[in-house]
Design a protein around this motif. Structure first.
Motif, mmCIF file in Angstrom:
data_model
loop_
_atom_site.group_PDB
_atom_site.id
_atom_site.type_symbol
_atom_site.label_atom_id
_atom_site.label_comp_id
_atom_site.label_asym_id
_atom_site.label_seq_id
_atom_site.Cartn_x
_atom_site.Cartn_y
_atom_site.Cartn_z
ATOM 1 N N GLY A 72 -42.633 -74.910 -30.594
ATOM 2 C CA GLY A 72 -42.873 -73.742 -31.436
ATOM 3 C C GLY A 72 -44.284 -73.176 -31.333
ATOM 4 N N LYS A 73 -45.136 -73.778 -30.526
ATOM 5 C CA LYS A 73 -46.523 -73.292 -30.398
ATOM 6 C C LYS A 73 -46.646 -72.329 -29.223
ATOM 7 N N THR A 74 -47.597 -71.407 -29.356
ATOM 8 C CA THR A 74 -47.909 -70.488 -28.253
ATOM 9 C C THR A 74 -49.272 -70.877 -27.674
ATOM 10 N N ALA A 75 -49.315 -71.055 -26.362
ATOM 11 C CA ALA A 75 -50.571 -71.470 -25.712
ATOM 12 C C ALA A 75 -50.981 -70.458 -24.652
ATOM 13 N N VAL A 76 -52.270 -70.121 -24.642
ATOM 14 C CA VAL A 76 -52.845 -69.305 -23.565
ATOM 15 C C VAL A 76 -53.636 -70.233 -22.656
ATOM 16 N N ILE A 77 -53.410 -70.129 -21.356
ATOM 17 C CA ILE A 77 -54.169 -70.938 -20.398
ATOM 18 C C ILE A 77 -54.762 -70.003 -19.355
ATOM 19 N N THR A 78 -56.088 -69.897 -19.336
ATOM 20 C CA THR A 78 -56.715 -69.042 -18.324
ATOM 21 C C THR A 78 -56.867 -69.847 -17.031
ATOM 22 N N GLY A 79 -56.780 -69.151 -15.909
ATOM 23 C CA GLY A 79 -56.858 -69.851 -14.619
ATOM 24 C C GLY A 79 -55.728 -70.860 -14.474
ATOM 25 N N GLY A 80 -54.566 -70.514 -15.023
ATOM 26 C CA GLY A 80 -53.444 -71.462 -15.049
ATOM 27 C C GLY A 80 -52.512 -71.377 -13.855
ATOM 28 N N SER A 81 -52.937 -70.692 -12.797
ATOM 29 C CA SER A 81 -52.057 -70.526 -11.637
ATOM 30 C C SER A 81 -52.108 -71.682 -10.670
ATOM 31 N N MET A 82 -53.177 -72.470 -10.751
ATOM 32 C CA MET A 82 -53.302 -73.593 -9.806
ATOM 33 C C MET A 82 -54.173 -74.679 -10.429
ATOM 34 N N ARG A 136 -52.956 -62.664 -8.495
ATOM 35 C CA ARG A 136 -51.628 -62.190 -8.908
ATOM 36 C C ARG A 136 -50.498 -62.993 -8.246
ATOM 37 N N GLN A 137 -50.654 -63.272 -6.948
ATOM 38 C CA GLN A 137 -49.571 -63.969 -6.240
ATOM 39 C C GLN A 137 -49.390 -65.403 -6.775
ATOM 40 N N ALA A 138 -50.496 -66.113 -6.892
ATOM 41 C CA ALA A 138 -50.416 -67.486 -7.407
ATOM 42 C C ALA A 138 -49.895 -67.488 -8.838
ATOM 43 N N LEU A 139 -50.289 -66.470 -9.601
ATOM 44 C CA LEU A 139 -49.858 -66.349 -11.000
ATOM 45 C C LEU A 139 -48.338 -66.228 -11.094
#
Ligand SMILES: NC(=O)c1ccc[n+]([C@@H]2O[C@H](COP(=O)([O-])OP(=O)(O)OC[C@H]3O[C@@H](n4cnc5c(N)ncnc54)[C@H](O)[C@@H]3O)[C@@H](O)[C@H]2O)c1
Length: 252
Positions: A5-15, A39-42
């Protein structure tokens, strides 16, 4: 599920560490928003998570730009209504000797690593305060924020700054029930470190500095981030948590 039920933001979360953390949080029931400028890795990272039936969205942007960060916050609120957890993970490290660091290199490390962490932290925390969310903010620092490594003066200074920023945020956000901690990894196998890790000659002297005798894996940092994001760490704030195989305890 520890983040149901939690919302998490992760910056640089593509790799790397960020992607491992995004996968771990999603597996624990969180809705995960990944912000990244690649964008592609994201898109690939988000597809890996959603293919397992877990919730994730991609937000393309650069954390050093206030308008991109505001767009990220607005997009997450529009999608899910609130933000409970932030992992301020995006960062760069481009080694150069102190005598050779160009002013532009210094500025780039400060703008991404330190200002980006400030911008994401401030804009999300304002929303948490407005909504009365008792959130958890995790700032990705480094052992380099606690001790100096050669050829990294700009990186070391940016990570040291993150540790003091973390304490300042923790102090001022505690009255709202928002916890802020920094995570200080040691030597972790990611794109940032892989060139050295695959070269036995370059790796050997480094391994001698690590009492556990091996490099760490992104999943080991993700496990720690999960503890810091969850209620299991509910009495912890303003802390720099070191996960380094013992590197910082060794004098020689
Ligand atoms: N790998 C290590 O040994 C290690 C050790 C200590 C701390 N850290 C820290 O952990 C964090 C992640 O490192 P990693 O090794 O996983 O690196 P990585 O290069 O594998 O991943 C970094 C991610 O951040 C993104 N990013 C970089 N600048 C950005 C920006 N301005 N806006 C949006 N996205 C951006 C990249 O596109 C990438 O997806 C960094 O803050 C790093 O300083 C890493």
């Amino acid at each position: 599920m520890r983040l149901h039920g939690k919302t998490a933001v992760i910056t640089g979360g593509s790799m790397g560490i960020g992607f491992a953390t995004a996968q771990r949080f999603a597996a624990e029931g969180a809705r995960v928003a990944i912000m990244d400028w690649n964008r592609q890795a994201l898109d690939e990272a988000v597809s890996v998570i959603t293919a397992k039936g877990q919730e994730a969205i991609a937000i393309s942007g650069d954390i050093q730009l206030r308008e991109d960060v505001q767009h990220m916050v607005d997009s997450v609120l529009q999608q899910w209504g609130s933000i409970d957890i932030v992992v301020n993970n995006a960062g760069i490290c481009e080694p150069a000797s102190f005598l050779d660091i160009e002013e532009a290199d210094w500025d780039r490390h400060m703008a991404i690593n330190l200002k980006g962490t400030f911008l994401v932290g401030q804009l999300v925390a304002r929303e948490m305060v407005k909504q009365g969310t008792r959130g958890s903010i995790i700032n990705m620092s480094s052992v380099n924020g606690l001790a100096a490594e050669a050829d990294q003066a700009h990186y070391n200074a940016s990570k040291g700054g993150i540790n003091l920023l973390t304490m300042s945020m923790a102090l001022e956000l505690a009255p709202y029930g928002i916890r802020v901690n920094s995570l200080c990894p040691g030597y972790i196998e990611t794109r940032l470190t892989r060139a050295q890790i695959v070269n036995p000659e370059a790796l050997a002297p480094y391994l001698r500095t690590i009492p556990l005798g091996r490099v760490g894996q992104p999943e080991e940092i993700a496990d720690t981030a999960l503890f810091m994001a969850s209620d299991e760490s509910r009495y912890m704030t303003g802390h720099c948590l070191v996960v380094d195989g013992g590197q910082l305890i060794k004098l020689s």
